[in-house]
Design a protein around this motif. Structure first.
Motif, PDB file in Angstrom:
ATOM      1  N   HIS A  90      -3.330  -0.033   1.055  1.00 50.63           N
ATOM      2  CA  HIS A  90      -1.988  -0.620   1.160  1.00 50.63           C
ATOM      3  C   HIS A  90      -1.040  -0.068   0.089  1.00 50.63           C
ATOM      4  O   HIS A  90       0.125   0.197   0.379  1.00 50.63           O
ATOM      5  CB  HIS A  90      -2.075  -2.150   1.080  1.00 50.63           C
ATOM      6  CG  HIS A  90      -2.525  -2.778   2.366  1.00 50.63           C
ATOM      7  ND1 HIS A  90      -2.539  -4.141   2.581  1.00 50.63           N
ATOM      8  CD2 HIS A  90      -2.969  -2.231   3.526  1.00 50.63           C
ATOM      9  CE1 HIS A  90      -2.979  -4.396   3.816  1.00 50.63           C
ATOM     10  NE2 HIS A  90      -3.262  -3.256   4.380  1.00 50.63           N
ATOM     11  N   MET A  93       0.670   3.232   0.922  1.00 51.35           N
ATOM     12  CA  MET A  93       1.562   3.324   2.094  1.00 51.35           C
ATOM     13  C   MET A  93       3.024   3.557   1.701  1.00 51.35           C
ATOM     14  O   MET A  93       3.425   3.255   0.581  1.00 51.35           O
ATOM     15  CB  MET A  93       1.411   2.069   2.968  1.00 51.35           C
ATOM     16  CG  MET A  93       0.090   2.095   3.760  1.00 51.35           C
ATOM     17  SD  MET A  93      -0.145   0.633   4.777  1.00 51.35           S
ATOM     18  CE  MET A  93       1.189   0.868   5.973  1.00 51.35           C
ATOM     19  N   ALA A  95       5.734   2.026   2.279  1.00 51.63           N
ATOM     20  CA  ALA A  95       6.497   0.863   1.808  1.00 51.63           C
ATOM     21  C   ALA A  95       6.185   0.547   0.342  1.00 51.63           C
ATOM     22  O   ALA A  95       6.953  -0.161  -0.315  1.00 51.63           O
ATOM     23  CB  ALA A  95       6.178  -0.357   2.675  1.00 51.63           C
ATOM     24  N   MET A  96       5.086   1.067  -0.180  1.00 54.57           N
ATOM     25  CA  MET A  96       4.696   0.798  -1.571  1.00 54.57           C
ATOM     26  C   MET A  96       4.827   2.095  -2.390  1.00 54.57           C
ATOM     27  O   MET A  96       5.923   2.517  -2.671  1.00 54.57           O
ATOM     28  CB  MET A  96       3.266   0.274  -1.596  1.00 54.57           C
ATOM     29  CG  MET A  96       3.085  -0.961  -0.711  1.00 54.57           C
ATOM     30  SD  MET A  96       3.314  -2.527  -1.571  1.00 54.57           S
ATOM     31  CE  MET A  96       1.604  -2.981  -1.731  1.00 54.57           C
ATOM     32  N   GLU A 114       0.247   4.568  10.031  1.00 56.68           N
ATOM     33  CA  GLU A 114       0.554   3.387   9.214  1.00 56.68           C
ATOM     34  C   GLU A 114      -0.006   2.090   9.781  1.00 56.68           C
ATOM     35  O   GLU A 114      -0.492   1.239   9.050  1.00 56.68           O
ATOM     36  CB  GLU A 114       2.070   3.233   9.058  1.00 56.68           C
ATOM     37  CG  GLU A 114       2.653   4.188   8.039  1.00 56.68           C
ATOM     38  CD  GLU A 114       4.105   3.860   7.768  1.00 56.68           C
ATOM     39  OE1 GLU A 114       4.412   2.678   7.495  1.00 56.68           O
ATOM     40  OE2 GLU A 114       4.940   4.777   7.842  1.00 56.68           O
ATOM     41  N   MET A 118      -2.583  -0.301   7.751  1.00 54.04           N
ATOM     42  CA  MET A 118      -2.324  -1.700   7.404  1.00 54.04           C
ATOM     43  C   MET A 118      -3.468  -2.589   7.884  1.00 54.04           C
ATOM     44  O   MET A 118      -4.004  -3.409   7.136  1.00 54.04           O
ATOM     45  CB  MET A 118      -1.006  -2.157   8.024  1.00 54.04           C
ATOM     46  CG  MET A 118      -0.695  -3.598   7.734  1.00 54.04           C
ATOM     47  SD  MET A 118       0.958  -3.822   7.140  1.00 54.04           S
ATOM     48  CE  MET A 118       1.882  -3.376   8.549  1.00 54.04           C
ATOM     49  N   LEU A 166       6.001  -3.322  -8.742  1.00 55.87           N
ATOM     50  CA  LEU A 166       7.128  -2.884  -7.903  1.00 55.87           C
ATOM     51  C   LEU A 166       8.457  -3.285  -8.531  1.00 55.87           C
ATOM     52  O   LEU A 166       9.416  -2.533  -8.504  1.00 55.87           O
ATOM     53  CB  LEU A 166       7.022  -3.516  -6.505  1.00 55.87           C
ATOM     54  CG  LEU A 166       5.933  -2.965  -5.598  1.00 55.87           C
ATOM     55  CD1 LEU A 166       5.786  -3.839  -4.356  1.00 55.87           C
ATOM     56  CD2 LEU A 166       6.217  -1.529  -5.204  1.00 55.87           C
TER      57      LEU A 166
ATOM     58  N   HIS B  90       2.402  -9.372   8.843  1.00 56.26           N
ATOM     59  CA  HIS B  90       2.043  -7.957   9.000  1.00 56.26           C
ATOM     60  C   HIS B  90       2.364  -7.448  10.409  1.00 56.26           C
ATOM     61  O   HIS B  90       2.854  -6.330  10.566  1.00 56.26           O
ATOM     62  CB  HIS B  90       0.567  -7.746   8.662  1.00 56.26           C
ATOM     63  CG  HIS B  90       0.299  -7.708   7.182  1.00 56.26           C
ATOM     64  ND1 HIS B  90      -0.916  -7.381   6.645  1.00 56.26           N
ATOM     65  CD2 HIS B  90       1.112  -7.948   6.125  1.00 56.26           C
ATOM     66  CE1 HIS B  90      -0.846  -7.425   5.323  1.00 56.26           C
ATOM     67  NE2 HIS B  90       0.369  -7.783   4.990  1.00 56.26           N
ATOM     68  N   MET B  93       5.949  -6.305  11.002  1.00 53.54           N
ATOM     69  CA  MET B  93       6.503  -5.184  10.223  1.00 53.54           C
ATOM     70  C   MET B  93       6.774  -3.949  11.099  1.00 53.54           C
ATOM     71  O   MET B  93       6.191  -3.792  12.164  1.00 53.54           O
ATOM     72  CB  MET B  93       5.570  -4.843   9.058  1.00 53.54           C
ATOM     73  CG  MET B  93       5.654  -5.901   7.949  1.00 53.54           C
ATOM     74  SD  MET B  93       4.565  -5.543   6.558  1.00 53.54           S
ATOM     75  CE  MET B  93       5.343  -4.049   5.910  1.00 53.54           C
ATOM     76  N   ALA B  95       5.854  -0.928  10.997  1.00 54.14           N
ATOM     77  CA  ALA B  95       4.707  -0.089  11.365  1.00 54.14           C
ATOM     78  C   ALA B  95       3.926  -0.683  12.536  1.00 54.14           C
ATOM     79  O   ALA B  95       3.150   0.020  13.187  1.00 54.14           O
ATOM     80  CB  ALA B  95       3.782   0.106  10.168  1.00 54.14           C
ATOM     81  N   MET B  96       4.123  -1.976  12.795  1.00 52.70           N
ATOM     82  CA  MET B  96       3.400  -2.638  13.887  1.00 52.70           C
ATOM     83  C   MET B  96       4.382  -2.992  15.011  1.00 52.70           C
ATOM     84  O   MET B  96       4.847  -2.122  15.697  1.00 52.70           O
ATOM     85  CB  MET B  96       2.703  -3.878  13.355  1.00 52.70           C
ATOM     86  CG  MET B  96       1.807  -3.577  12.151  1.00 52.70           C
ATOM     87  SD  MET B  96       0.088  -3.252  12.592  1.00 52.70           S
ATOM     88  CE  MET B  96      -0.597  -4.823  12.126  1.00 52.70           C
ATOM     89  N   GLU B 114       9.931  -4.648   2.872  1.00 56.07           N
ATOM     90  CA  GLU B 114       8.611  -4.329   3.412  1.00 56.07           C
ATOM     91  C   GLU B 114       7.491  -4.434   2.393  1.00 56.07           C
ATOM     92  O   GLU B 114       6.389  -4.894   2.700  1.00 56.07           O
ATOM     93  CB  GLU B 114       8.620  -2.911   3.990  1.00 56.07           C
ATOM     94  CG  GLU B 114       9.303  -2.816   5.333  1.00 56.07           C
ATOM     95  CD  GLU B 114       9.081  -1.443   5.947  1.00 56.07           C
ATOM     96  OE1 GLU B 114       7.926  -0.993   5.996  1.00 56.07           O
ATOM     97  OE2 GLU B 114      10.074  -0.819   6.355  1.00 56.07           O
ATOM     98  N   ALA B 115       7.756  -3.982   1.176  1.00 56.34           N
ATOM     99  CA  ALA B 115       6.685  -3.995   0.156  1.00 56.34           C
ATOM    100  C   ALA B 115       6.254  -5.433  -0.117  1.00 56.34           C
ATOM    101  O   ALA B 115       5.051  -5.746  -0.149  1.00 56.34           O
ATOM    102  CB  ALA B 115       7.170  -3.318  -1.120  1.00 56.34           C
ATOM    103  N   MET B 118       4.295  -6.891   2.853  1.00 54.14           N
ATOM    104  CA  MET B 118       2.901  -6.447   2.890  1.00 54.14           C
ATOM    105  C   MET B 118       2.067  -7.214   1.869  1.00 54.14           C
ATOM    106  O   MET B 118       0.991  -7.728   2.184  1.00 54.14           O
ATOM    107  CB  MET B 118       2.835  -4.949   2.597  1.00 54.14           C
ATOM    108  CG  MET B 118       1.419  -4.440   2.594  1.00 54.14           C
ATOM    109  SD  MET B 118       1.232  -2.960   3.579  1.00 54.14           S
ATOM    110  CE  MET B 118       2.217  -1.836   2.671  1.00 54.14           C
ATOM    111  N   LEU B 119       2.588  -7.321   0.637  1.00 52.67           N
ATOM    112  CA  LEU B 119       1.859  -8.034  -0.418  1.00 52.67           C
ATOM    113  C   LEU B 119       1.718  -9.519  -0.109  1.00 52.67           C
ATOM    114  O   LEU B 119       0.693 -10.134  -0.421  1.00 52.67           O
ATOM    115  CB  LEU B 119       2.578  -7.875  -1.763  1.00 52.67           C
ATOM    116  CG  LEU B 119       2.423  -6.520  -2.437  1.00 52.67           C
ATOM    117  CD1 LEU B 119       3.318  -6.447  -3.661  1.00 52.67           C
ATOM    118  CD2 LEU B 119       0.958  -6.291  -2.821  1.00 52.67           C
ATOM    119  N   ASP B 122      -1.080  -9.891   2.271  1.00 51.81           N
ATOM    120  CA  ASP B 122      -2.349  -9.670   1.560  1.00 51.81           C
ATOM    121  C   ASP B 122      -2.729 -10.889   0.720  1.00 51.81           C
ATOM    122  O   ASP B 122      -3.879 -11.328   0.715  1.00 51.81           O
ATOM    123  CB  ASP B 122      -2.221  -8.447   0.644  1.00 51.81           C
ATOM    124  CG  ASP B 122      -2.122  -7.141   1.433  1.00 51.81           C
ATOM    125  OD1 ASP B 122      -2.457  -7.139   2.631  1.00 51.81           O
ATOM    126  OD2 ASP B 122      -1.719  -6.130   0.838  1.00 51.81           O
TER     127      ASP B 122
END
Lengths: 309, 309
Positions: A90, A93, A95-96, A114, A118, A166, B90, B93, B95-96, B114-115, B118-119, B122
């Motif tokens: 992750h 990717m 986005a990070m 991607e 994910m 970040l 997720h 997003m 990417a999906m 987005e970052a 995603m976090l 997670d």
């Protein structure tokens, strides 16, 4: 522990443990060949692609302190590495951190796209907890391991640290902020590696001083690891690192070298190494801890800091 | 169970359970105000933003079958909803599924970037397992819950189903493939909701037929839920749905309506409803199950299918 003579040198021990771990991970992870194949493929690519296996090694080494059950220890080590592996997928990717090279190979999203990257990260995290839940071990121990890992991985641990990281890009954080971020982002899982190793054995027999000593050792080591990584990032080339060199500087990310300078960072790595060893003395002093049970933890501290000199 | 008179009607019961759940989730989730604030904010936004709470309701209802510990049941319900919440973050997003509206509000990546999205996903997954590990309950039960949830969430469950779904876009899957994908993507967590509710109580006293009946109920209900969602997606507008209407068709995604036609899909929902009720008869027949203990599960089946008529 299985397959281990206490007298072998560190390199031999670490090599044997890593090989054993690879075998366990390879045979325990979701097998390829069954749908969804692309997903299992990406998961295996992410975790079985080598790496230093420092978390499993710490887990195995800490297990010696409490006479851990070798089979539970294997599961703790794998669960840790699955979490570590998912976090790399992750973090790499777009986005990070948007990195394309890891361990000398294309990162997972470059190789698989991607969406699959994910999902592979997500499924690796689930699998980490599944691996623990499937252990044939006293349920109290398993619950402790699940809790330790979940907290280390979550909002007050690894994910929280990545969020702080970040937020820091392009800023000018001081030493205290960098320390706080790293003790969450990477330190929390290093700490969990040591704790989970010890919690796979007679953790309840350890006194508070020994428990505190293990935590202090792990905290110092985790930070040392990061300082050394920063040193290597600016002194080695991409081929040697297996990942893009000088990327932190290019991304305007604060590092220990940018804050302390190269010599300052080296001195800090040395003092963290000494802190780690002092903490181990507290562990060794516990009457429940067998003689020489901290030996491998000591050697890991030498190994981690030795990489930078 | 807490705060519950067995005689209240379904709507009152469901409303009270949902309110209780909101309170428990609100007070148990990572609190805002402490760094990383953006991350805790995104996590809370994702989970506390309403939703039908069908998984918690199923969990509470299934808990009645085994006389579940109300406090453990709260944790099981929250863990399920944290996993469900992370999966929505997720899946939405770019990417999906690249969706911008959920529950009538901007999706998490639109609101937080987005970052952070995603976090947040997670960290929500880690938190789900942490919530279970912190339960004051027999460790064997907690380990069973962790295992059930981890398998439902992972590569052979929700994540695997999402991978199959992605692979299907633009293709022309048959009924069997659509069924297989959905029984993993959404069915696995619906099944886990029913199992975890029952596993929060005297699961070990249930016979095989009753356990099988719960699983069969959940399987039929999960599929019915999806069929009904597909019906609603093509018969309601965006404002009523709270998410982008007609999106599946626009994305060229196979649905039950595209395979069976609208009337065929309605007939299928009806037959799945009947299957679910027949499965509950097996549960009710178990001597360890108190009289009327399956009543709420029956009512949930009426509710789920009733939405489409």
């Amino acid at each position: 522990m299985t397959n281990e003579t206490p007298t072998v040198d560190f390199e031999t021990w670490a090599h044997e443990r890593a090989r054993h771990f690879e075998w366990f991970a390879e045979s325990t992870m979701p097998q390829p060949g069954r749908e969804p194949k692309r997903l299992t493929g990406a998961m295996r690519y992410a975790v079985l692609g080598g790496g230093k296996r420092i978390r499993p090694l710490l887990c195995y080494a800490a297990g010696q302190v409490t006479g851990a059950d070798p089979k539970l220890l294997d599961r703790a080590a794998l669960a840790l590495e699955l979490i570590h592996g998912y976090s790399l997928v992750h973090d790499d990717m777009p986005a990070m951190d948007n990195d394309t090279l890891r361990r000398g190979r294309p990162t997972v999203h470059v190789q698989y796209g991607e969406a699959t990257a994910m999902l592979a990260g997500d499924a690796l995290q689930s699998e980490a907890f599944n691996v623990l839940a499937q252990a044939k071990a006293p349920a109290e121990r398993v619950v402790m391991l699940v809790g330790t890992l979940a907290r280390a991985a979550g909002v007050w641990g690894m994910c929280g640290g990545q969020a702080l990281d970040l937020a820091m890009v392009g800023g000018h954080p001081g030493e205290a902020e960098l320390f706080r971020m790293q003790s969450m982002k990477t330190g929390a899982l290093i700490l969990a590696s040591v704790l989970m190793g010890a919690q796979s054995g007679e953790w309840n027999r350890l006194g508070d001083a020994a428990r505190g000593g293990l935590a202090a050792y792990a905290q110092a080591l985790g930070l040392a690891f990061q300082v050394v990584d920063d040193i290597l990032d600016c002194t080695q080339d991409t081929a040697t690192l297996g990942k893009t060199a000088g990327k932190d500087e290019k991304d305007d990310k604060p590092t220990w070298v940018s804050i302390l300078g190269l010599e300052g960072a080296k001195a800090r790595a040395k003092s963290l190494h000494d802190e780690a060893l002092a903490a181990l003395d507290m562990v060794a002093a516990d009457p429940a801890v067998p003689e020489k049970a901290v030996a491998r933890l000591t050697e890991i501290a030498h190994y981690v800091v030795g990489r930078s000199f």
